[in-house]
Design an enzyme around this catalytic site. Structure first.
Site: not given
Ligand code: 13P
Length: 250
Positions: A10, A12, A96, A98, A168, A174, A214
């Site tokens: 992903n 982002k 997601h 976010e 997640e 992150g 992560s």
């Molecule tokens: P990270 O791998 O950067 O922690 O992000 C995970 C994520 O949100 C994947 O959709």
């Protein structure tokens, strides 16, 4: 039931169309021999066409990161499921954390988006996960159950093949803090049991549940060794080809 491992990146809000094309060209040649697992990249909407064009001739799935549930309309800034598939993409991430946190996507929006994606024939990657506060106050299971019930209300069993869930934990995204393989497995097992009660045992058995938060080359194998972890949804570590290739080859 064997579930084909699914390794998805992903991106982002990273990479332009030309950066996406360059990445995908290289990436597809580096994983051309990998046949026992599926790979996917969720790219920014502006990079869909170029990523799809670059992926041609490979099995790499290209997807979007969000959609609107209407097919078209006065919704400035949004894109729809038919637009995603017209761009040649075949997957979309829904719900997601976010999106839930910054853009107000709630369970009912997630359910509508999922239905729109599945009616269009897209692969829907629906995300659930608890926050740090939820976890510390012992609410993990309740939060996951509520999100799953919210998302899967009105689910048509005929869609089962096109649904992928992603667990997640928000506190692991992150932050460099991964859920341990055991912690992740516990949540995945709970999610599968909830899916069994909502959609039936057969659906629960065949459904793939990805872990995200992560994921790095050095923890991918131990996560993938868990019985209920069927794939990984990778943010930061999917932005560099070398690290994502290592994860795909965990
Ligand atoms: P990270 O791998 O950067 O922690 O992000 C995970 C994520 O949100 C994947 O959709």
């Amino acid at each position: 039931m064997t579930r084909m491992p699914f390794l998805a990146g992903n991106w982002k809000m990273f990479k332009t169309g030309s950066e996406a094309a360059e990445y995908v060209e290289k990436f597809k040649s580096l994983i051309a021999d990998v046949k026992d697992r599926q790979t996917a990249l969720a790219v920014p909407a502006t990079a869909l066409y170029q990523a799809v064009a670059a992926a041609r001739g490979s099995d790499l799935i290209i997807g979007a990161q969000n959609l609107h549930w209407e097919k078209e309309g006065a919704f400035t800034g949004e894109i729809s499921a038919p637009m995603i598939s017209a761009a040649g993409a075949s997957m979309v991430i829904i719900g997601h954390s976010e999106r839930r946190q910054y853009f107000g996507d709630d369970d009912s929006a997630v359910a509508k988006k999922m239905a729109a994606a599945l009616l269009e024939g897209l692969l829907a990657v629906v995300c659930v996960g608890e926050s740090l506060k939820d976890r510390e106050s012992g609410q993990t299971i309740d939060v996951l159950a509520k999100q799953l019930r919210g998302a899967l209300t009105g689910f048509n069993p005929a869609w089962t093949q096109k649904l992928v869930l992603a667990y997640e934990p928000v506190w692991a995204i992150g932050t460099g803090k991964t859920a341990t393989a055991d912690e992740a497995q516990q949540s995945h097992a709970f999610i599968r049991s909830e899916v069994a009660s909502l959609l039936g045992g057969q659906a629960a058995d065949s459904l793939r549940i990805l872990y995200g938060g992560s994921v790095k080359p050095d923890n991918a194998a131990s996560l993938m060794a868990q019985p209920d972890i069927d794939g990984l949804l990778v943010g930061g570590a999917s932005l560099q080809i070398e690290s994502f290739v290592k994860i795909v080859r965990y």
